[in-house]
Design a protein around this motif. Structure first.
Motif, PDB file in Angstrom:
ATOM      1  N   ASP A 183     -13.679 -14.170 -17.473  1.00  0.00           N
ATOM      2  CA  ASP A 183     -13.544 -14.601 -19.205  1.00  0.00           C
ATOM      3  C   ASP A 183     -14.229 -13.339 -19.991  1.00  0.00           C
ATOM      4  OD1 ASP A 183     -10.896 -15.077 -18.631  1.00  0.00           O
ATOM      5  OD2 ASP A 183     -11.994 -17.629 -19.083  1.00  0.00           O
ATOM      6  N   HIS A 184     -14.140 -12.131 -19.629  1.00  0.00           N
ATOM      7  CA  HIS A 184     -15.746 -11.249 -20.625  1.00  0.00           C
ATOM      8  C   HIS A 184     -15.281 -10.661 -21.290  1.00  0.00           C
ATOM      9  CE1 HIS A 184     -16.750 -10.212 -16.903  1.00  0.00           C
ATOM     10  NE2 HIS A 184     -16.633  -8.692 -17.326  1.00  0.00           N
ATOM     11  N   PRO A 185     -15.225  -9.557 -22.670  1.00  0.00           N
ATOM     12  CA  PRO A 185     -14.731  -8.505 -22.809  1.00  0.00           C
ATOM     13  C   PRO A 185     -15.282  -7.262 -22.063  1.00  0.00           C
ATOM     14  CG  PRO A 185     -16.344  -9.725 -24.211  1.00  0.00           C
ATOM     15  CD  PRO A 185     -16.632 -10.155 -23.074  1.00  0.00           C
ATOM     16  N   GLU A 186     -14.265  -6.907 -22.022  1.00  0.00           N
ATOM     17  CA  GLU A 186     -13.971  -5.296 -21.204  1.00  0.00           C
ATOM     18  C   GLU A 186     -13.818  -5.229 -19.951  1.00  0.00           C
ATOM     19  OE1 GLU A 186     -15.997  -2.321 -24.591  1.00  0.00           O
ATOM     20  OE2 GLU A 186     -14.574  -3.001 -25.252  1.00  0.00           O
ATOM     21  N   PRO A 187     -14.016  -6.632 -19.479  1.00  0.00           N
ATOM     22  CA  PRO A 187     -14.440  -6.460 -18.002  1.00  0.00           C
ATOM     23  C   PRO A 187     -14.103  -5.321 -16.931  1.00  0.00           C
ATOM     24  CG  PRO A 187     -12.064  -7.377 -18.072  1.00  0.00           C
ATOM     25  CD  PRO A 187     -12.547  -6.779 -19.900  1.00  0.00           C
ATOM     26  N   LEU A 188     -14.584  -4.757 -16.244  1.00  0.00           N
ATOM     27  CA  LEU A 188     -14.727  -3.250 -15.503  1.00  0.00           C
ATOM     28  C   LEU A 188     -15.487  -3.523 -14.167  1.00  0.00           C
ATOM     29  CD1 LEU A 188     -14.199  -0.257 -14.825  1.00  0.00           C
ATOM     30  CD2 LEU A 188     -15.821   0.439 -15.885  1.00  0.00           C
ATOM     31  N   HIS A 189     -14.508  -3.288 -12.785  1.00  0.00           N
ATOM     32  CA  HIS A 189     -14.909  -3.469 -11.576  1.00  0.00           C
ATOM     33  C   HIS A 189     -15.367  -2.514 -11.269  1.00  0.00           C
ATOM     34  CE1 HIS A 189     -13.523  -5.221  -7.564  1.00  0.00           C
ATOM     35  NE2 HIS A 189     -15.036  -5.220  -7.472  1.00  0.00           N
ATOM     36  N   GLN A 237      -7.045  -8.867  -9.352  1.00  0.00           N
ATOM     37  CA  GLN A 237      -7.019  -7.527 -10.212  1.00  0.00           C
ATOM     38  C   GLN A 237      -5.248  -7.728 -10.614  1.00  0.00           C
ATOM     39  OE1 GLN A 237      -6.976  -3.620  -8.943  1.00  0.00           O
ATOM     40  NE2 GLN A 237      -7.237  -2.732 -11.048  1.00  0.00           N
ATOM     41  N   LEU A 238      -4.901  -7.734  -9.706  1.00  0.00           N
ATOM     42  CA  LEU A 238      -3.878  -7.613 -10.239  1.00  0.00           C
ATOM     43  C   LEU A 238      -3.221  -9.549 -11.224  1.00  0.00           C
ATOM     44  CD1 LEU A 238      -0.716  -7.153  -6.312  1.00  0.00           C
ATOM     45  CD2 LEU A 238      -1.834  -5.879  -8.595  1.00  0.00           C
ATOM     46  N   ARG A 239      -3.752 -10.781 -10.335  1.00  0.00           N
ATOM     47  CA  ARG A 239      -3.945 -11.330 -11.561  1.00  0.00           C
ATOM     48  C   ARG A 239      -3.778 -11.494 -13.107  1.00  0.00           C
ATOM     49  NH1 ARG A 239      -0.521 -16.056 -10.689  1.00  0.00           N
ATOM     50  NH2 ARG A 239      -0.902 -16.292  -8.455  1.00  0.00           N
ATOM     51  N   ILE A 240      -4.927 -10.471 -13.020  1.00  0.00           N
ATOM     52  CA  ILE A 240      -5.565 -10.703 -14.659  1.00  0.00           C
ATOM     53  C   ILE A 240      -5.118  -9.720 -15.250  1.00  0.00           C
ATOM     54  CG2 ILE A 240      -8.065 -10.887 -15.655  1.00  0.00           C
ATOM     55  CD1 ILE A 240      -8.879 -13.377 -13.236  1.00  0.00           C
ATOM     56  N   GLY A 241      -5.945  -8.187 -14.784  1.00  0.00           N
ATOM     57  CA  GLY A 241      -5.243  -7.028 -15.260  1.00  0.00           C
ATOM     58  C   GLY A 241      -6.684  -6.445 -15.373  1.00  0.00           C
ATOM     59  N   PHE A 242      -7.863  -6.897 -14.709  1.00  0.00           N
ATOM     60  CA  PHE A 242      -9.163  -5.906 -14.956  1.00  0.00           C
ATOM     61  C   PHE A 242      -9.348  -4.486 -14.582  1.00  0.00           C
ATOM     62  CE2 PHE A 242     -10.517  -9.286 -11.904  1.00  0.00           C
ATOM     63  CZ  PHE A 242     -10.469  -8.592 -11.032  1.00  0.00           C
ATOM     64  N   PRO A 243      -9.411  -3.354 -14.527  1.00  0.00           N
ATOM     65  CA  PRO A 243     -10.017  -2.315 -13.874  1.00  0.00           C
ATOM     66  C   PRO A 243      -9.822  -2.437 -13.182  1.00  0.00           C
ATOM     67  CG  PRO A 243     -10.521  -1.849 -16.107  1.00  0.00           C
ATOM     68  CD  PRO A 243     -10.161  -3.049 -16.207  1.00  0.00           C
ATOM     69  N   PRO A 288     -20.208  -0.993 -14.604  1.00  0.00           N
ATOM     70  CA  PRO A 288     -19.118  -2.009 -14.433  1.00  0.00           C
ATOM     71  C   PRO A 288     -19.978  -3.237 -15.283  1.00  0.00           C
ATOM     72  CG  PRO A 288     -20.864  -2.224 -13.152  1.00  0.00           C
ATOM     73  CD  PRO A 288     -20.756  -0.498 -13.594  1.00  0.00           C
ATOM     74  N   THR A 289     -18.914  -4.170 -15.391  1.00  0.00           N
ATOM     75  CA  THR A 289     -19.527  -5.519 -15.304  1.00  0.00           C
ATOM     76  C   THR A 289     -19.403  -6.462 -14.455  1.00  0.00           C
ATOM     77  OG1 THR A 289     -17.191  -6.633 -15.802  1.00  0.00           O
ATOM     78  CG2 THR A 289     -18.373  -5.300 -17.936  1.00  0.00           C
ATOM     79  N   ILE A 290     -18.616  -5.823 -12.909  1.00  0.00           N
ATOM     80  CA  ILE A 290     -18.439  -6.914 -12.132  1.00  0.00           C
ATOM     81  C   ILE A 290     -19.061  -5.929 -11.218  1.00  0.00           C
ATOM     82  CG2 ILE A 290     -17.029  -8.630 -10.399  1.00  0.00           C
ATOM     83  CD1 ILE A 290     -15.021  -8.845 -13.522  1.00  0.00           C
ATOM     84  N   VAL A 291     -19.787  -6.620 -10.063  1.00  0.00           N
ATOM     85  CA  VAL A 291     -19.735  -5.907  -8.843  1.00  0.00           C
ATOM     86  C   VAL A 291     -20.083  -6.459  -7.539  1.00  0.00           C
ATOM     87  CG1 VAL A 291     -21.082  -4.172  -7.561  1.00  0.00           C
ATOM     88  CG2 VAL A 291     -20.965  -3.986  -9.818  1.00  0.00           C
ATOM     89  N   CYS A 292     -19.392  -6.420  -6.362  1.00  0.00           N
ATOM     90  CA  CYS A 292     -18.561  -7.328  -6.118  1.00  0.00           C
ATOM     91  C   CYS A 292     -20.611  -7.055  -4.578  1.00  0.00           C
ATOM     92  CB  CYS A 292     -17.927  -7.185  -5.125  1.00  0.00           C
ATOM     93  SG  CYS A 292     -16.707  -7.752  -5.735  1.00  0.00           S
ATOM     94  N   GLY A 293     -20.840  -7.283  -3.504  1.00  0.00           N
ATOM     95  CA  GLY A 293     -21.648  -7.087  -2.976  1.00  0.00           C
ATOM     96  C   GLY A 293     -22.456  -8.804  -1.880  1.00  0.00           C
ATOM     97  N   VAL A 294     -23.012  -8.054  -1.049  1.00  0.00           N
ATOM     98  CA  VAL A 294     -23.135  -8.753   0.518  1.00  0.00           C
ATOM     99  C   VAL A 294     -24.642  -8.928  -0.042  1.00  0.00           C
ATOM    100  CG1 VAL A 294     -21.633  -7.762   1.494  1.00  0.00           C
ATOM    101  CG2 VAL A 294     -23.790  -6.679   2.118  1.00  0.00           C
ATOM    102  N   PRO A 295     -25.291  -9.506   0.834  1.00  0.00           N
ATOM    103  CA  PRO A 295     -26.712  -9.909   0.579  1.00  0.00           C
ATOM    104  C   PRO A 295     -28.235  -8.836   1.099  1.00  0.00           C
ATOM    105  CG  PRO A 295     -25.631 -11.900   1.773  1.00  0.00           C
ATOM    106  CD  PRO A 295     -24.545 -11.108   1.194  1.00  0.00           C
ATOM    107  N   ARG A 296     -27.361  -7.878   2.220  1.00  0.00           N
ATOM    108  CA  ARG A 296     -28.379  -6.963   2.490  1.00  0.00           C
ATOM    109  C   ARG A 296     -28.260  -6.362   1.223  1.00  0.00           C
ATOM    110  NH1 ARG A 296     -32.161  -5.326   3.765  1.00  0.00           N
ATOM    111  NH2 ARG A 296     -32.400  -4.230   5.369  1.00  0.00           N
TER     112      ARG A 296
END
Length: 618
Positions: free
Chosen positions: A218-224, A242-248, A267-275
């Protein structure tokens, strides 16, 4: 949304109805980026689904995807599901033998491949795959016999079928029930042959609903921005969320382009791993060290100011006027420049797949970037726990998502129960019964603890715990994460000591940072093997080991270590695609080196200091 969709395809079509003209995905194209709307995505997905129907794909029959992360991966996945099939994921780094095992074990009827190189793996084992009807190549060459066809041909077959049966796509989606198989994801196989985890449509639906309920996006203009393998459950989770919430989402699986893409996409959201986070931290610290005495001192001061501010926030105290001024100055001189490396709009990183060292989390918090660490397994459709932006707690993986039950067994093993736990391992009833008890609790194999507020901390894998000859239990992952954080020049650490008199370690060096370190000391002419034996490198690591040992109980201290010249790699079978160490493989390969760490230690075990021995190239 009105009512709850009964399947992932129904969720997809609901998203299309709600957001037809909005951007669904961005992806690289001719040196730039292009986008596709939800409405246009539906047309591509429909063509693939009907193309599969034309091939005769039946309900819950498996289709595999062997490709890096790209837009076609998502279209293929959604097309498979909309056709009523189930997606089997294969890492693009998988060998021919691994591909053959997964395709045969899952009974895959169709396999989507990225290019000719991936198609060659399947062609090489064709005789062992009688169930495989068709191979579809995204970018490659069809075979003359028609066993390998192009992506465009599959689309054309789907469009042709729609011309004669215009309602078939919707009819296929309507027949899919929540309990139907949606996905088989094979475990990374750190201890043996991977097992196929069966996940239903209900799994993905319930988990995405729970994540939405937390308000985490829940933040303005999310982009993953997504660059990890979609073959991992983490990637599949993000598709459904993404299907559930609809962010690009911007997709580019080329890890070497990550730094560039962060700046381009913002982006506003990025997935990563500890390495990855460890490498970013190490690179920032190395750049500060190379900048001279003044720059190094300035960076240290700014990070200390940032850390002080984080401590005040976590204690619920407001900074005074002087503290606010110091933070503003530190931010202007140093910290904002670090954040700019991530595009300038980042709200948070998601971290999963392995434990995140506390020192790494504290570094990012100090520069004003939040890492939300979560926890889950392939067997739980990825996340069951996650720290939330407003109530993150460092050193934990957060509270359980709504709908998941969690408790600790008498030996502190984490047990989970809930609607997105797997229905079992494919074709392995005995292994399924071992993992899922009669009351529906999944035995995770992880050792954990839960604080008074319900935040879970993962101590280590149950099977990885070291029991020394003195009967003391040691958690290796805690040692490994701490040591890497204290010595950024380290790439990997494997703590060893089961049934041994004390704990030792194998370490590898980060090649980029090692070259920079060597250049600064006039040692550029030395090969990596020579640097691994250099006394100054040993002193560098020794200092970090000594500092770590001061924080550990005596029985857990690392008494000796060996430097392995080359990094542990997936190509060598030493790490999984998600970068987890295959401990038994590494220990067996370096058995002689490990044995040497327990020979004639002299004074090395008399106190908290450790000693090193040289390791030969494997």
């Amino acid at each position: 949304m009105i009512g709850e969709p009964r399947s992932v395809p129904a969720l997809f079509l609901e998203r299309v109805r709600e957001s037809p003209g909005e951007v669904a995905y961005l992806f690289p194209d001719y040196g730039g980026w292009t986008s596709i709307t939800w409405s246009d995505l539906r047309m591509d997905v429909r063509a693939v689904a009907l193309g599969l129907a034309a091939l005769g794909l039946g309900a819950e029959e498996r289709c595999a995807i062997l490709s890096s992360s790209r837009i076609e991966w998502v279209i293929a996945d959604l097309g498979i599901l909309c056709a009523g099939g189930a997606t089997t994921t294969i890492y693009p780094s998988s060998t021919e033998e691994e591909c053959a095992h997964i395709l045969a074990d899952s009974g895959a009827r169709v396999c989507f491949v990225e290019d000719d190189a991936q198609a060659a793996k399947i062609l090489a084992c064709r005789a062992a795959l009688p169930a495989l009807l068709q191979v579809v190549v995204f970018d490659g060459t069809p075979t003359e016999d028609g066993w390998v066809i192009s992506w465009s041909v599959l689309h054309a077959q789907g469009r042709a079928l729609r011309a004669t049966r215009p309602r078939l796509f919707e009819e296929l989606v309507e027949t899919i029930r929540p309990a139907a198989l949606a996905t088989i994801i094979y475990t990374s196989g750190t201890t043996g042959h991977p097992k196929g985890v069966e996940l239903t449509h209900a799994c993905w639906l319930s988990q995405s609903a729970a994540l939405e309920a937390t308000g985490i996006v829940d933040h303005p203009e999310p982009l993953h921005l997504f660059w990890l393998p979609f073959a991992h459950s983490f990637g599949k989770m993000m598709i459904t969320l993404q299907l559930r919430i609809g962010f690009p989402t911007a997709i580019d699986g080329r890890v070497e382009r990550l730094a560039e893409n962060l700046l381009a996409i913002r982006p506003t959201i990025v997935c990563g791993v500890p390495r990855v986070f460890e490498k970013i931290r190490a690179a920032v610290l190395q750049r500060a060290r190379e900048g001279g005495v003044l720059r190094r001192a300035l960076a240290r001061w700014a990070l200390e100011v940032g850390a002080a501010g984080v401590r005040l926030d976590r204690e619920g105290r407001s900074p005074g006027l002087v503290a606010r001024a110091r933070r503003a100055l530190a931010d202007w001189l140093v910290l904002r420049k670090v954040r700019a490396r991530f595009g300038g709009r980042l709200r948070f990183f998601f971290s999963g797949s392995a434990p995140l060292a506390l020192e790494v989390e504290e570094f990012f918090s100090s520069v004003g970037v939040q890492i939300l660490e979560g926890y889950g397994l392939t067997e739980t459709s990825a996340a069951t726990h996650v720290n939330l932006p407003s109530r993150a707690r460092a050193g934990t993986v957060g509270p359980a998502l709504p709908g998941i039950e969690v408790r600790l067994a008498p030996d502190s093993e984490v047990l989970l129960r809930g609607p997105w736990v797997m229905r079992g391992y494919h074709g392995m009833p005995e292994a399924s019964r071992d993992a899922l008890d009669g009351e529906g609790w999944l035995h995770t194999g992880d050792i954990g603890r839960i604080d008074a507020d319900g935040h879970l901390s993962i101590c280590d894998r149950k099977k990885d715990l070291i029991k020394t000859a003195g009967g003391k239990y040691v958690a290796p992952q805690e040692i490994e994460g701490t040591l890497k954080a204290l010595c950024p020049h380290l790439s990997q650490v494997l703590a060893h000591g089961d049934r041994r008199p004390y704990v030792t370690a194998l370490v590898t060096l980060d090649p980029v940072l090692l070259r920079a370190w060597a250049a600064a000391r006039g040692l550029s002419a030395l090969a990596p093997e020579e640097l691994a034996r250099h006394s100054d490198v040993k002193v560098l690591i020794q200092d970090a080991v000594d500092r770590m040992n001061l924080k550990l109980p005596r029985f857990a201290t690392v008494k000796r270590f060996a430097i392995v010249p080359a990094e542990f790699s997936e190509a060598a079978g030493e790490v999984t695609p998600s970068l987890k160490l295959k401990r038994k493989v590494i220990e067996a390969r370096h058995q002689a080196v490990l044995d040497a760490l327990y020979e004639d230690p002299g004074g090395a075990i008399s106190g908290r200091r450790s000693a090193s021995v040289a390791a030969s190239p494997s």
